[in-house]
Design an enzyme around this catalytic site. Structure first.
Site, PDB file in Angstrom:
ATOM      1  N   ASN A   1      25.159  56.050  -2.741  1.00 12.10           N
ATOM      2  CA  ASN A   1      24.335  57.239  -3.168  1.00 12.10           C
ATOM      3  C   ASN A   1      22.996  56.801  -3.846  1.00 12.10           C
ATOM      4  O   ASN A   1      22.069  56.892  -3.243  1.00 12.10           O
ATOM      5  CB  ASN A   1      24.987  58.416  -4.275  1.00 12.10           C
ATOM      6  CG  ASN A   1      24.184  59.580  -4.480  1.00 12.10           C
ATOM      7  OD1 ASN A   1      23.388  59.686  -3.747  1.00 12.10           O
ATOM      8  ND2 ASN A   1      24.985  60.493  -5.186  1.00 12.10           N
ATOM      9  N   ASP A   2      23.056  56.273  -5.014  1.00 12.36           N
ATOM     10  CA  ASP A   2      21.919  55.938  -5.845  1.00 12.36           C
ATOM     11  C   ASP A   2      21.060  54.931  -5.108  1.00 12.36           C
ATOM     12  O   ASP A   2      19.762  55.057  -4.984  1.00 12.36           O
ATOM     13  CB  ASP A   2      22.324  55.200  -6.952  1.00 12.36           C
ATOM     14  CG  ASP A   2      22.738  56.451  -8.181  1.00 12.36           C
ATOM     15  OD1 ASP A   2      22.488  57.531  -7.793  1.00 12.36           O
ATOM     16  OD2 ASP A   2      23.634  55.916  -9.043  1.00 12.36           O
ATOM     17  N   VAL A   3      21.676  53.949  -4.465  1.00 13.62           N
ATOM     18  CA  VAL A   3      20.897  52.963  -3.902  1.00 13.62           C
ATOM     19  C   VAL A   3      20.251  53.658  -2.592  1.00 13.62           C
ATOM     20  O   VAL A   3      19.078  52.719  -1.879  1.00 13.62           O
ATOM     21  CB  VAL A   3      21.581  51.801  -3.251  1.00 13.62           C
ATOM     22  CG1 VAL A   3      22.147  50.986  -4.244  1.00 13.62           C
ATOM     23  CG2 VAL A   3      22.658  52.306  -2.351  1.00 13.62           C
TER      24      VAL A   3
ATOM     25  N   ALA B   1      24.007  57.294 -11.390  1.00 14.79           N
ATOM     26  CA  ALA B   1      22.883  57.587 -12.276  1.00 14.79           C
ATOM     27  C   ALA B   1      22.549  58.970 -12.712  1.00 14.79           C
ATOM     28  O   ALA B   1      21.771  59.419 -13.427  1.00 14.79           O
ATOM     29  CB  ALA B   1      21.383  57.466 -11.530  1.00 14.79           C
TER      30      ALA B   1
END
Lengths: 500, 98
Positions: A427-429, A468
């Site tokens: 997700n965050d990446v 995050a």
């Protein structure tokens, strides 16, 4: 004798360096690892001989017990448990260095005494820090960062740790020969324990790659300083090399997450979420420029899409009339139909793949697509997972050819031109918000350009924001996004049977 | 005894050399690299052996023997476990070679 010893130790250190440089390519890496191990073995034999301690009988059972435990763990551990295993071994090394320091606190010179105390302090930081990290990774401890409610309490602990350590180390410099070193050793150990605990307990899952790298570096430094305490050149040299490697990996990880090392060490919350209250000229200009940039990106995507429409139209025009379309095609596109048609697929794995242990299914899907004539590549974000290179190891376990694994910089421009992207537990990446959402924790973090791909299939467990805590705008994109939620193992299985 | 200055110089040189060499390692191999480095940090077994051995032969007490043997065990677990795990990982990368 000492000259011979120094020459041999230098040779061994060179051997270790050679071994590491062999580890920079997959083909030679095994040899490199064995060479480093051999150097260590020769170093041990040389130490036994030069110090004339072959006859010291207590050494042998200790070596055998340690070797037995270590080898057994190495054979039993599963790849999924690699991060905590590395952390655990790391901690043991640090603990051993601390004990070596403890053994040599009664050294003859102040240099020996001070380095022995430093070895105790840094060794215990490594030991405690690594054990906490391993506990978090193994889910014995809470994965969320623990931040003590009262900042005061936190500062008091930090200062206490600092005080204990400094006192322990500075004291013998002042009164070298007269003080009772037991108290200093105790203070160094307490200081180290406090530091290690404070450092690791507040690190959350996603910052683990940085933590582990840093602890790895510390274990090397602890070894080197213990080496100084007992005057062993080989120990100092290898400890220095390990320290440097850990520091380098730490730097790489920090850069990949757009976080500074100090912000992690001091646990300063990342950029506060306050929106800019008074937009100054500077901020306005920046926003305009960002928007400008975004427009350019969108233009590039549209251009790409136009080109694809063109090629598709010509392809359809030149095709003989199809006899009958499959029902699914009539109903509209599904994730399976997209993949069936795709000729160029990029797979983006994340920590979710590790959690679901879905790497084998991922490989099956890739093989299936390849058999249908597609080109499949894997895009690996540097901080995907819980330790540096985590995804690579898991995929290698599932027999994925390492030549299909691409680093972010190498593949990021190809997202716009590929046919489909399959996201597995990441997700965050890949959160495009990282580029624009100022004030969020991920702002400025380099991300994979998944949002530029025409078709994105997301096999995540749920739509919750990642670690995050920033919403991913990709999830709400109207077109070209297929959400296959649930356990990645099952969703991939369903996807594969749908492709047929 | 080896001079402190010499030891610090060795530390500095090996750090710089290590840094330069490790920079060449691609991120594909970062996990094996790290666990290899981790195994190397068990080099402290050398220190544990000499400290414990010398202590035994010069008539050190049981306390230092206990500490020393514990240090050797921990370091040996680190070395054997570390190299073993690294080897396993690297073999996984290599088994695809046709």
């Amino acid at each position: 004798m000492p000259t011979l010893q120094i020459i041999l130790n230098t040779l061994l250190a060179v051997m270790v360096l050679l071994g590491i440089s062999l580890m920079s390519r997959v083909k030679t890496a095994v040899a490199g690892n064995l060479l480093s191990a051999l150097a260590l073995f020769v170093g041990v034999v040389a130490t036994l001989l030069f110090n004339g301690i072959v006859s010291a009988w207590t050494l042998w059972p200790s070596i055998i017990v340690g070797a037995w435990i270590g080898s057994m763990m190495a054979r039993r551990v599963q790849m999924i448990q690699m991060p905590q295993t590395v952390a655990l071994f790391n901690g043991l090394g640090g603990g051993a260095s601390a004990l070596v320091g403890l053994l040599s606190i009664h050294g003859a010179t102040r240099f020996e005494q001070v380095t022995a105390l430093l070895a105790i302090a840094i060794g215990t930081v490594t030991l405690v820090g690594s054990l906490v990290a391993a506990g978090k990774l193994h889910r014995i401890l809470n994965q969320r960062p623990v931040v003590y409610h009262s900042a005061l309490f936190h500062s008091v602990l930090t200062y206490a740790a600092l005080f204990f350590t400094l006192w322990a180390v500075v004291d013998p410099i002042r009164y070298g020969d007269t003080t009772d070193m037991t108290l200093n050793a105790l203070a160094a150990a307490v200081g180290g324990t406090l530091f290690g605990w404070l450092f690791s307990i507040r690190v959350g899952g996603a910052d683990m790659p940085i933590t582990i790298s840093l602890l790895n570096s510390l274990s090397g430094v602890a070894g080197a300083i213990a080496g100084m305490a007992i005057g062993d050149v080989f120990l100092v040299a290898v400890g220095g090399i390990v320290g440097a490697s850990g520091l380098l990996l730490t730097q790489i990880m920090c850069r990949a997450m757009n976080r500074s090392l100090t912000s992690i060490l001091l646990a300063t919350p990342k950029t506060p979420k306050t929106p800019p209250t008074l937009p100054t000229d500077q901020a306005l200009i920046k926003r305009v420029m960002d928007l400008e940039k975004r427009i350019q990106e969108l233009e590039a995507i549209v251009k790409n899409l136009e080109g694809r429409v063109q090629t598709l139209t010509t392809a359809i025009d030149s095709m003989p009339a199809p006899s009958a379309a499959t029902p699914q095609d009539v109903e509209g596109t599904t994730a399976a139909s997209v993949l069936r048609a795709a000729k160029d697929v990029i797979i983006v794995p994340g920590y979710g793949m590790a959690l679901a242990q879905a790497q084998h299914q991922v490989h099956q899907l890739a093989t299936m697509l390849e058999r249908r004539g597609a080109r499949v590549r894997y895009a690996i974000h540097p901080v995907a997972g819980r330790m540096p290179g985590h995804m690579n190891v898991l995929l290698a376990e599932a027999d994925v050819d390492y030549e299909q694994l691409y680093e972010m910089e190498a593949i990021n421009d190809d997202f716009a031109t590929c046919d489909a992207v399959v996201v597995i537990g990441a997700n965050d990446v890949l959160n495009p918000a990282a580029r624009h959402a100022e004030g969020t924790p991920i702002y400025g973090m380099p991300v994979l350009n998944v949002d530029q791909a025409p078709q994105v299939i997301i096999c995540n467990y749920d739509l919750k924001p990642g670690y995050a805590g920033v919403e991913n705008p990709l999830y709400s994109r109207q077109q070209g996004v297929f959400l296959e939620l649930g356990d990645a193992k099952e969703t991939l299985q369903q996807l594969m049977s749908a492709i047929g | 005894m080896t001079s402190p200055l010499f030891l610090i110089a060795v530390f500095a040189v090996s750090t710089v050399l290590g840094y330069l060499i490790i920079r060449q390692v691609p991120s594909l191999l970062h996990t094996p690299l790290m666990s290899g480095m981790n195994a190397l940090s068990g080099v402290t077994i050398v220190g544990a052996l000499s400290a414990t051995g010398v202590s035994l032969l010069t008539g050190g007490g049981w306390l230092s023997q206990t500490i020393g043997c514990l240090a050797i065990i921990l370091a040996a677990v680190n070395v054997f476990g570390g190299f073993g795990v690294t080897h396993r990982m690297l073999m996984m990368f290599n088994k695809k070679k046709k």
